[in-house]
Design a protein around this motif. Structure first.
Motif, mmCIF file in Angstrom:
data_model
loop_
_atom_site.group_PDB
_atom_site.id
_atom_site.type_symbol
_atom_site.label_atom_id
_atom_site.label_comp_id
_atom_site.label_asym_id
_atom_site.label_seq_id
_atom_site.Cartn_x
_atom_site.Cartn_y
_atom_site.Cartn_z
ATOM 1 N N ILE A 74 0.875 -1.172 0.000
ATOM 2 C CA ILE A 74 0.000 0.000 0.000
ATOM 3 C C ILE A 74 0.909 1.218 0.000
ATOM 4 N N PHE A 75 0.630 2.161 -0.876
ATOM 5 C CA PHE A 75 1.453 3.366 -0.963
ATOM 6 C C PHE A 75 1.012 4.376 0.095
ATOM 7 N N SER A 76 1.974 4.965 0.814
ATOM 8 C CA SER A 76 1.641 5.960 1.828
ATOM 9 C C SER A 76 2.648 7.102 1.799
ATOM 10 N N PHE A 77 2.184 8.263 2.224
ATOM 11 C CA PHE A 77 3.070 9.422 2.350
ATOM 12 C C PHE A 77 2.573 10.302 3.479
ATOM 13 N N HIS A 78 3.395 11.298 3.862
ATOM 14 C CA HIS A 78 3.056 12.226 4.935
ATOM 15 C C HIS A 78 2.890 13.627 4.351
ATOM 16 N N HIS A 79 2.048 14.420 4.987
ATOM 17 C CA HIS A 79 1.777 15.755 4.452
ATOM 18 C C HIS A 79 1.346 16.702 5.560
ATOM 19 N N TYR A 80 2.123 17.784 5.749
ATOM 20 C CA TYR A 80 1.779 18.871 6.658
ATOM 21 C C TYR A 80 1.872 20.165 5.850
ATOM 22 N N PRO A 81 0.754 20.687 5.371
ATOM 23 C CA PRO A 81 0.789 21.792 4.395
ATOM 24 C C PRO A 81 1.481 23.063 4.876
ATOM 25 N N LEU A 82 1.304 23.442 6.150
ATOM 26 C CA LEU A 82 1.851 24.715 6.634
ATOM 27 C C LEU A 82 3.039 24.456 7.550
ATOM 28 N N SER A 83 4.162 24.074 6.969
ATOM 29 C CA SER A 83 5.328 23.692 7.773
ATOM 30 C C SER A 83 6.555 24.551 7.491
ATOM 31 N N SER A 84 6.340 25.749 6.947
ATOM 32 C CA SER A 84 7.423 26.738 6.861
ATOM 33 C C SER A 84 7.390 27.507 8.174
ATOM 34 N N TYR A 100 -0.465 18.641 -4.292
ATOM 35 C CA TYR A 100 0.518 17.768 -3.653
ATOM 36 C C TYR A 100 -0.001 16.332 -3.585
ATOM 37 N N ARG A 101 -1.240 16.183 -3.153
ATOM 38 C CA ARG A 101 -1.813 14.842 -3.048
ATOM 39 C C ARG A 101 -2.024 14.228 -4.430
ATOM 40 N N GLY A 102 -2.373 15.056 -5.397
ATOM 41 C CA GLY A 102 -2.517 14.559 -6.752
ATOM 42 C C GLY A 102 -1.198 14.037 -7.307
ATOM 43 N N ALA A 103 -0.098 14.725 -6.968
ATOM 44 C CA ALA A 103 1.222 14.272 -7.414
ATOM 45 C C ALA A 103 1.580 12.937 -6.779
ATOM 46 N N ALA A 104 1.191 12.729 -5.529
ATOM 47 C CA ALA A 104 1.476 11.457 -4.854
ATOM 48 C C ALA A 104 0.658 10.322 -5.445
ATOM 49 N N LEU A 105 -0.534 10.633 -5.887
ATOM 50 C CA LEU A 105 -1.399 9.597 -6.452
ATOM 51 C C LEU A 105 -0.895 9.079 -7.801
ATOM 52 N N GLU A 106 -0.120 9.870 -8.503
ATOM 53 C CA GLU A 106 0.319 9.469 -9.844
ATOM 54 C C GLU A 106 1.159 8.194 -9.842
ATOM 55 N N PRO A 107 2.270 8.119 -9.081
ATOM 56 C CA PRO A 107 3.045 6.871 -9.108
ATOM 57 C C PRO A 107 2.289 5.701 -8.491
ATOM 58 N N ALA A 108 1.459 5.983 -7.493
ATOM 59 C CA ALA A 108 0.682 4.912 -6.876
ATOM 60 C C ALA A 108 -0.335 4.344 -7.866
#
Length: 535
Positions: A276-286, A314-322
């Motif tokens: 199962i493909f997974s990733f992490h994402h915190y949009p406001l991390s600057s 960002y999420r759309g980009a992660a979905l591409e390889p998956a």
């Protein structure tokens, strides 16, 4: 020639063309009659019942109300190809929390909180797994090279801990994603944990992740500075082989990273078990906003169209390889920001609006699980972004489990029944987002995130075109007095999780049997409408 006809000679290059003339030739040819049409009468509606209407909260008294462009919304019958899955919303916790006695089906406070998130996936990982976590099924002492502090102690986890956590999963009808330590390379120990987990959790074990955010190992000291994604894949394969030998039915969930260059290599790597493909994402991390002011964790950024669009990209980009690899996609760790400590967004009503929109927009994109990072540390002094926290003085929990604003935003989406997303056309509405889901029973839920400012913006006029003639229109709504308000986010006027559709009141102004519904929505709200239809 027959009577009543005459031969007429037309000069056309010496050719004679006979024409037949009728004695009554002046009369026009008859026009074929159009086929009779029978009007199809609409199926009559049942008698309109007596409805009890929802009492929507109005804008704050005396507010300087700014008009918002009306929202025109059409829900079609065409499907987007994505689904709202059962168990979409879950929590991410530290791996050491497996040893916390609070994680038990015998703890009514924890059971109640988690039940408000539907059928949650509990993911155990975080920074603790590679630094302060030690799995043992043989009772060995904790290695001296593991270090922690008072708030983040080193903890050993045993099969008995997994047995206790399983009672919690049974109580809330949840599932679990475990993470094994990759920071201290030991495939055999990971395989031992996988074998016990498979035996104890059975089908509730969604899978195992190898390491937490391994893309950061080269910079945080867990590996040398030359360690790369190729080195990770080599170690991952060794772990996967050992886990497969011990528990072949257990899936590998990964890579669980925030660096895009690591996504495709994991998606394409060959492992013996399912992935199962997974990733992490915190949009406001600057965190200081110096390099990316738009990514700083401040309210102006959180309540903007830009943050919504950024998350989709960002999420759309992660979905591409998956998707190319045919893999299901999860976000196993997320939240508004990964920056430590409090900021303008933490514990606020704005975070509830964001959480609801992030969860359902992710599902519409094709994400099937989202785990929002949380903590079991006390609310006093504990991580302010956590959806839940425990009562009592700092680091002295008293058994209570409290919910923060973002929890209620998640509950609004988690309590929805699964279904298929329908295409939605929307114009106007200011800072608002709409979604529609058709459920197995034929009903349609429409989610309206009206993120306009509750202190300054007028109510939003909505004209909603539905794909049928509605018989009922159940309504639930999340409200808050301002973006910055803390501990004041309510669902249906109460500090509680969302209630089932059958217990909800009717949309004010509901036009029985009409495909077009006109109503207003107060700013700073998340509204879930469920319509049933004439068959």
């Amino acid at each position: 020639m027959a009577a009543g006809t005459a031969a007429v000679l037309l000069a056309a290059g010496g050719i004679s063309i006979p024409l037949l003339l009728d004695d009554s030739a002046a009369a026009p040819a008859p026009v074929p009659a159009e086929p009779e049409t029978t009007a199809v009468a609409e199926t009559p509606l049942p008698p309109e019942p007596v409805f009890t209407y929802y009492n929507q909260i109005g804008p704050p008294e005396g507010s300087p109300l700014t008009a918002v462009e009306p929202l025109a919304l059409t829900v079609g019958t065409q499907k987007t190809g994505t689904s709202l899955t059962d168990g979409l919303v879950g929590l991410s916790l530290e791996a050491t929390d497996l040893a916390d006695p609070a994680m038990s089906g015998e703890n009514p406070e924890m059971v109640q909180s988690l039940t408000g998130l539907g059928k949650p996936l509990l993911r155990f990982g975080g920074n603790a797994v590679d630094r302060r976590f030690f799995w043992t099924s043989a009772g060995e002492p904790v290695p001296s090279n593991l270090t922690g502090d008072k708030a983040h102690p080193v903890r050993a986890v045993t099969p008995a801990d997994l047995e206790r956590v399983n009672t919690l999963l049974l109580a809330v009808d949840g599932s679990i994603n475990l993470t094994v330590d990759l920071g201290h390379y030991d495939p055999a120990r990971a395989a031992d944990m996988a074998a016990h987990a498979s035996r104890i959790f059975g089908d509730r074990l969604a899978g195992i992740t190898v390491g937490n955010e391994p893309n950061g190992y080269a910079s945080n000291g867990l590996r040398d500075s030359k360690w790369t994604v190729d080195d990770y894949l080599t170690e991952l394969k060794a772990y996967a082989q050992a886990i497969y030998a011990a528990a072949p039915e257990v899936k590998i969930i990964g890579p669980g990273v925030y660096e895009q260059s690591w996504w495709a290599p994991f998606a394409s790597v060959d492992l013996p078990q399912e992935k199962i493909f997974s990733f992490h994402h915190y949009p406001l991390s600057s965190c200081d906003g110096a390099k990316d002011p738009g990514g700083a964790p401040v309210l102006a950024n959180l309540m903007s169209q830009n943050i919504h669009d950024h998350a989709d990209r960002y999420r759309g980009a992660a979905l591409e390889p998956a998707s190319a690899a045919g893999l299901e996609t999860w976000i196993t760790e997320t939240g508004v920001s990964a920056c430590p400590g409090s900021n303008e967004t933490t514990k606020t009503h704005a975070s509830a609006l964001w959480a609801a929109d992030y969860a359902i927009s992710g599902a519409q994109l094709g994400i099937s699980r989202l785990s929002f990072h949380s903590s079991l540390i006390t609310c006093k002094g504990g991580p302010p972004m956590s959806a839940i926290c425990t009562g009592g003085e700092y680091l002295q929990p008293n058994g209570a489990v409290d919910e923060r604003a973002n929890y209620y935003g998640l509950s609004m989406i988690a309590e929805m029944q699964p279904g298929e997303f329908l295409a939605v056309e929307e114009t106007g509405g200011g800072l608002s987002h709409a979604y529609a889901v058709r459920h197995a029973d034929g009903s349609v839920s429409v989610v309206l995130v009206n993120a306009n400012n509750p202190e300054t913006d007028a109510q939003l006029s909505v004209s909603l075109k539905l794909p049928g003639r509605p018989l009922t229109a159940a309504m639930s709504q999340l409200t808050g007095s301002s973006y910055a308000s803390e501990d004041s986010t309510l669902i249906d006027g109460q500090l509680t999780e969302a209630v089932p559709v059958s217990e909800r009141l009717t949309l004010p102004g509901f036009a029985y049997g009409s495909e077009t519904q006109d109503f207003v929505l107060t700013a700073g709200t998340v509204t879930v409408l469920n319509f049933t239809f004439q068959e």
